[in-house]
Design an enzyme around this catalytic site. Structure first.
Site, PDB file in Angstrom:
ATOM      1  N   HIS A   1       0.743  -1.329  -0.112  1.00  0.00           N
ATOM      2  CA  HIS A   1      -0.081  -0.070  -0.106  1.00  0.00           C
ATOM      3  C   HIS A   1       0.826   1.285   0.187  1.00  0.00           C
ATOM      4  O   HIS A   1       1.807   1.333   0.885  1.00  0.00           O
ATOM      5  CB  HIS A   1      -0.948   0.283   1.229  1.00  0.00           C
ATOM      6  CG  HIS A   1      -1.913  -0.931   0.892  1.00  0.00           C
ATOM      7  ND1 HIS A   1      -3.178  -1.226   2.043  1.00  0.00           N
ATOM      8  CD2 HIS A   1      -2.344  -1.925   0.166  1.00  0.00           C
ATOM      9  CE1 HIS A   1      -4.144  -1.878   1.334  1.00  0.00           C
ATOM     10  NE2 HIS A   1      -3.700  -2.441   0.544  1.00  0.00           N
TER      11      HIS A   1
ATOM     12  N   TYR B   1      -9.551   4.783   7.440  1.00  0.00           N
ATOM     13  CA  TYR B   1      -9.498   5.479   8.819  1.00  0.00           C
ATOM     14  C   TYR B   1     -10.765   6.310   8.932  1.00  0.00           C
ATOM     15  O   TYR B   1     -10.414   7.436   8.275  1.00  0.00           O
ATOM     16  CB  TYR B   1      -8.117   5.775   9.345  1.00  0.00           C
ATOM     17  CG  TYR B   1      -6.985   4.982   9.607  1.00  0.00           C
ATOM     18  CD1 TYR B   1      -6.824   4.219  10.738  1.00  0.00           C
ATOM     19  CD2 TYR B   1      -6.068   4.697   8.695  1.00  0.00           C
ATOM     20  CE1 TYR B   1      -5.865   3.422  10.846  1.00  0.00           C
ATOM     21  CE2 TYR B   1      -5.041   3.693   8.785  1.00  0.00           C
ATOM     22  CZ  TYR B   1      -4.724   3.162  10.131  1.00  0.00           C
ATOM     23  OH  TYR B   1      -3.975   2.249  10.104  1.00  0.00           O
TER      24      TYR B   1
ATOM     25  N   PRO C   1      -3.865   0.076  19.312  1.00  0.00           N
ATOM     26  CA  PRO C   1      -3.666  -0.499  18.049  1.00  0.00           C
ATOM     27  C   PRO C   1      -3.728   0.452  16.986  1.00  0.00           C
ATOM     28  O   PRO C   1      -3.194   0.113  15.925  1.00  0.00           O
ATOM     29  CB  PRO C   1      -4.851  -1.628  17.937  1.00  0.00           C
ATOM     30  CG  PRO C   1      -5.848  -1.153  18.872  1.00  0.00           C
ATOM     31  CD  PRO C   1      -5.094  -0.157  20.207  1.00  0.00           C
TER      32      PRO C   1
ATOM     33  N   LYS D   1       1.165  -0.467  15.427  1.00  0.00           N
ATOM     34  CA  LYS D   1       2.631  -0.494  15.705  1.00  0.00           C
ATOM     35  C   LYS D   1       3.063  -1.388  16.621  1.00  0.00           C
ATOM     36  O   LYS D   1       4.497  -1.473  16.706  1.00  0.00           O
ATOM     37  CB  LYS D   1       2.888   1.186  16.193  1.00  0.00           C
ATOM     38  CG  LYS D   1       2.966   2.184  15.294  1.00  0.00           C
ATOM     39  CD  LYS D   1       3.918   2.097  14.136  1.00  0.00           C
ATOM     40  CE  LYS D   1       3.826   3.302  13.193  1.00  0.00           C
ATOM     41  NZ  LYS D   1       4.278   2.650  11.883  1.00  0.00           N
TER      42      LYS D   1
ATOM     43  N   TYR E   1       4.070   6.174   9.776  1.00  0.00           N
ATOM     44  CA  TYR E   1       3.186   5.179   9.441  1.00  0.00           C
ATOM     45  C   TYR E   1       4.473   4.093   8.655  1.00  0.00           C
ATOM     46  O   TYR E   1       3.958   2.825   8.933  1.00  0.00           O
ATOM     47  CB  TYR E   1       2.007   5.599   8.783  1.00  0.00           C
ATOM     48  CG  TYR E   1       1.017   4.599   8.737  1.00  0.00           C
ATOM     49  CD1 TYR E   1      -0.123   4.705   9.473  1.00  0.00           C
ATOM     50  CD2 TYR E   1       0.972   3.609   7.623  1.00  0.00           C
ATOM     51  CE1 TYR E   1      -1.044   3.781   9.398  1.00  0.00           C
ATOM     52  CE2 TYR E   1      -0.100   2.679   7.783  1.00  0.00           C
ATOM     53  CZ  TYR E   1      -1.016   2.789   8.508  1.00  0.00           C
ATOM     54  OH  TYR E   1      -2.125   1.798   8.466  1.00  0.00           O
TER      55      TYR E   1
END
Ligand code: APR
Ligand code: PHB
Length: 398
Positions: free
Chosen positions: A75, A207, A298, A302, A389
């Site tokens: 991704h 998200y 969560p 990570k 990220y």
């Protein structure tokens, strides 16, 4: 019976313990891995599924990446969904453009399966159903690790012990609370997660910040979705019928032309949200890492990635100590981990706070709305988000 001798006793066959065993094996260091759960239990446990780019590269380097590289989804961005004025929008954070990096979508369960498969194929010791019940001699030349399995009680004598037994393990509990120097935060929320036999709503993760709470549409394969809902802390699965779960998933995630697809539930679970940092990670010959040393909420996935970062430090430093007699290398272990631990603890806390509904406070709401707008602009905040990220660089593992 005389105790089994080894260089490093590893308590816990989660990703941290199994990966450490692999890195030490490649350096020629002997290990025994003890896991209290059964093999089937460990292979069946569903966990998160996002692997940072440096971690994916490390797995490939360690010879663990064959199936991951073949089956993973790569991704190069994520979608942040939120209300802007009177409508819901999805802003895309373009990792590739901002950082040149990507993330790998590959279930942690699959990674654990790969690691166990390799260890067993190499014929190296990995004992399931072996629960560590005590550790003696932390400041002596050798440590005695006492464990119990179906044959009764037994002992392993090791030069060092890796306490990688997760958030509910025994190793951190061996020390009293004051010694652990723990800092923590709890959040009044939990995640209800469902693994669903249906295509995800988008080819990227979504998200969603929603007035009724956070939701996330993730995936394991193009045919299997992993969907999450923020629920009140303390809720159990009994509070959430399948109909209620779908109703909330649709309300929080659907946009015109991009609905969540319904399908059979393959698994469901509830995970509390909390942040924990034990600031002591070393006690003589015991070195803690992964969830045994720190827990992140969560959001951002990570936990696994941070555990791997600890393990690269531990592997290299154990190599120095055991192969070159440089015991002082272990003195820097905790210090070298904690900066990243706090960076990741901050990122996970920030992302949780940004996207969840934790308290109704108009001031806080406005701050979150403005941060989402700033992220959408693609400036320095988006750059930091994308860097965090996709993953900070890892230290060498040997
Ligand atoms: N003796 C032996 N094994 C034990 C004991 C014990 N006394 N106590 C716990 N264990 C085992 C657990 O059964 C578990 O399999 O230790 C293992 C720890 O594994 P994880 O919980 O997966 O922890 P870690 O390897 O640090 O995981 C890294 O991945 O999904 C995430 O939440 C996980 O963020 C964490 C990350
Ligand atoms: C998951 O796919 O399980 C997942 C993905 C992203 C997260 C957390 C979990 O932030």
């Amino acid at each position: 019976m005389s105790p089994i001798q080894t260089d490093v006793a590893i308590v816990g066959a989660g990703p941290a313990g199994l990966l450490l065993a692999r890195m030490l094996q490649l350096q020629g260091i002997e290990t025994v891995v003890l896991e209290r759960r059964s093999r089937d239990y460990v292979l069946g446990r569903v966990r998160a599924g996002i692997i940072e780019q440096p971690v994916a590269e490390l797995l490939a380097e360690l010879g663990v990446g064959e199936r991951m590289l073949a089956d993973r989804l790569v991704h190069d961005g994520v979608q942040l969904q939120h209300r802007a004025g009177d409508r819901m929008v999805r802003d895309r954070i373009d990792f590739a453009a901002l950082t040149g990096k990507t993330v790998t979508v590959y279930g942690q369960r699959e990674l654990v399966r790969d690691l166990i498969g390799l260890r067993e194929a190499d014929g190296l010791p990995l004992r399931f159903g072996a629960e560590v019940i005590g550790i003696d001699g932390l400041s002596d030349d050798r440590v005695a690790v006492r464990y119990r399995d179906e044959a009764g009680e037994n002992t392993i004598s090791a030069r060092y012990v890796a306490g990688v037994d997760g958030a509910h393990g025994i190793t951190a509990q061996l020390l009293d609370a004051g010694e652990r120097q723990t800092l923590q935060r709890s959040y009044p929320a939990a995640w209800l997660g469902v693994l669903v036999e249906a295509a995800p709503p988008s080819h990227e993760l979504i998200y969603a910040r929603h007035p009724e709470g956070f939701a996330l549409a993730s995936m394991r394969t193009p045919e299997v979705s992993r969907l999450y809902l923020q629920v009140p802390a303390g809720d159990t699965l009994a509070d959430w019928s399948p109909d209620r779960i779908w109703e909330h998933l649709h309300r929080r995630l659907d946009l015109p032309g991009s609905p969540v697809n319904e399908g059979r539930f393959l698994e469901s679970s509830i995970t509390p949200l909390r942040s924990v940092v034990h600031r002591r990670m070393r006690y003589g010959r015991l070195l803690l890492g992964g969830d045994a040393a720190h827990v992140v909420p969560p959001t951002g996935a990570k936990g696994l990635n941070l555990a791997v970062a600890d393990m690269t430090q531990l592997s290299r430093r154990l190599g120095r100590a055991l192969l070159r007699g440089d015991e002082a290398a272990l003195d820097g272990y905790q210090e070298s981990c904690l900066h990243r631990v706090w960076q990741v603890t901050h990122f996970s806390w920030w992302m949780t706070d940004l996207l969840h509904r934790l308290e109704s406070d108009e001031f806080g709401e406005q701050l979150r709305t403005e941060q989402l707008r700033t992220l959408a602009d693609g400036g320095p905040l988006a750059q930091w988000f994308a860097d965090s990220y996709t993953g900070l660089p890892l230290a060498p593992w040997q």
